[in-house]
Scaffold this active site. Structure first.
Site, PDB file in Angstrom:
ATOM      1  N   PRO A 194       0.828  -1.211   0.000  1.00 10.24           N
ATOM      2  CA  PRO A 194       0.000   0.000   0.000  1.00 10.24           C
ATOM      3  C   PRO A 194       0.861   1.259   0.000  1.00 10.24           C
ATOM      4  O   PRO A 194       1.843   1.357   0.738  1.00 10.24           O
ATOM      5  CB  PRO A 194      -0.780  -0.115   1.319  1.00 10.24           C
ATOM      6  CG  PRO A 194      -0.717  -1.562   1.690  1.00 10.24           C
ATOM      7  CD  PRO A 194       0.583  -2.066   1.153  1.00 10.24           C
ATOM      8  N   GLU A 195       0.502   2.209  -0.862  1.00 10.79           N
ATOM      9  CA  GLU A 195       1.205   3.485  -0.940  1.00 10.79           C
ATOM     10  C   GLU A 195       0.236   4.578  -0.478  1.00 10.79           C
ATOM     11  O   GLU A 195      -0.825   4.280   0.059  1.00 10.79           O
ATOM     12  CB  GLU A 195       1.696   3.709  -2.372  1.00 10.79           C
ATOM     13  CG  GLU A 195       2.551   2.540  -2.880  1.00 10.79           C
ATOM     14  CD  GLU A 195       3.016   2.705  -4.322  1.00 10.79           C
ATOM     15  OE1 GLU A 195       3.176   3.851  -4.762  1.00 10.79           O
ATOM     16  OE2 GLU A 195       3.208   1.683  -4.996  1.00 10.79           O
TER      17      GLU A 195
END
Ligand SMILES: [Zn+2]
Length: 271
Positions: free
Chosen positions: A2-3
Site C-alpha cells: 500500500p502506498e
C-alpha cells in the site's frame, strides 16, 4: 505494498468508525510487531491522520499525555470491518463493533509512541513533504531534485523528496512526465513536469480508492477493490501498448524493484 492512495483511502473509510471512540484494548499475540499497544487501552481516538504510508490514530484524553498509535500496513496489511482468516489485531471499541487488522504476510507494524518519537522509524523521521499539501511546492521540489542529481526512481522511493510514493506511483508519475526511471541530473523543466505528474497521479488515485492489483491483496476496509489499477499506464502492463505511442511497455529491474516504462516516451538522456 500500500502506498499513499491506499493508506489515505483506508484512513477516510475507517475515520467515521473510530473518531471520538474509546479503544478498550488491542487484542493480538505478537507484542514485538505491535509494540506498547497496552498504552492505547482506554484512550480516546481524537483524530486519524496520515504521513506518507503511515497511519496515525491520535489518542487524546483530558489530563493525560497525548499518544500516537502508528500503523504501517507493510506488504499486505489492511483494516477490515469483518474478521478474516488473516486477522492479526482486533481493535475493541467502546459502543461499537470491533475493527480488524489483517495481514497475510505479517510485515505490518504498529507502535504506540509519544508524538514525534520516531527513533525506531527512521523513514518517518526523515520523510519529505506530503504531495497533496501546500508544503509540497513546485519551486522547492525542482530545487531539491535538480540539486541532488540522483537516479530519480530510487530517490523517489526513499520518501526523502516527497512522501508516500512507492513502486506503482513512481512508475506512473515517471511515465506521465516522460522521464526514464534511471535518469540522473534532471533539468528544471523535467523536474517541474515530475512535480505536476506526482500531484495529479496521487490525487486521481486517492479519488479512485487506490489500486487493487491482480493478487487482490489490497482492499478497502469494506472489502471493495480500489479502481485506479484500470487507469495504470505502465505499472504491471509489460508487453502491452503504451497509451501514448503504442510501443510495448518494458519491465526491468532497477534498484531491486520491478520497473515499468515506455522505451519510446521515456528515453535515458546522458547528461
Ligand atoms: Zn510511449
Amino acid at each position: 505494498m500500500p502506498e499513499l492512495p491506499e493508506v489515505e483511502t483506508t484512513r477516510l473509510k475507517i475515520e467515521p468508525h473510530l473518531k471520538g471512540r474509546r479503544l478498550l484494548r488491542l487484542e493480538h499475540d505478537a507484542p514485538h510487531k505491535y509494540r506498547d499497544t497496552h498504552l492505547a487501552a482506554g484512550r480516546t481516538i481524537a483524530t486519524l491522520t496520515r504521513r506518507g504510508k503511515y497511519l496515525f490514530l491520535n489518542l487524546e484524553d483530558p489530563g493525560e499525555e497525548p499518544l500516537e498509535l502508528i500503523v504501517h500496513l507493510g506488504m499486505t496489511g489492511g483494516f477490515r470491518f469483518q474478521p478474516t482468516t488473516h486477522t492479526r489485531v482486533t481493535l475493541h471499541l467502546d459502543g461499537s463493533d470491533p475493527l480488524y487488522f489483517q495481514d497475510a504476510r505479517r510485515f505490518g507494524k504498529m507502535a504506540v509512541v509519544r508524538p514525534g518519537q520516531y527513533r525506531s522509524m527512521p523513514t518517518l523521521a526523515a520523510m519529505g513533504p506530503e504531495p497533496l499539501s501546500d508544503a509540497f511546492s513546485e519551486a522547492g521540489f525542482v530545487r531539491t531534485v535538480t540539486d541532488a542529481g540522483k537516479m530519480i526512481k530510487p530517490w523517489l522511493l526513499s520518501q526523502g523528496p516527497v512522501a508516500g510514493v512507492g513502486n506503482i506511483y513512481a512508475d506512473e508519475s515517471l511515465w506521465a512526465s516522460r522521464l526514464h526511471p534511471a535518469q540522473t541530473h534532471l533539468t528544471r523543466p523535467e523536474a517541474a513536469r515530475l512535480y505536476s505528474a506526482i500531484r495529479d497521479t496521487m490525487r486521481a488515485a486517492v479519488d479512485a480508492g487506490g489500486s487493487t492489483l491482480s493478487d487482490g491483496t489490497y482492499q478497502q476496509p469494506d472489502g471493495m477493490s480500489g479502481l485506479f489499477q484500470t487507469r495504470h499506464n505502465v505499472y504491471d502492463r509489460a508487453g502491452q501498448p503504451c497509451p501514448r505511442c503504442g510501443t510495448p511497455i518494458v519491465r526491468t529491474v532497477l534498484a531491486q524493484r520491478g520497473t515499468h516504462f515506455c522505451p519510446h516516451c521515456q528515453v535515458l538522456r546522458h547528461p
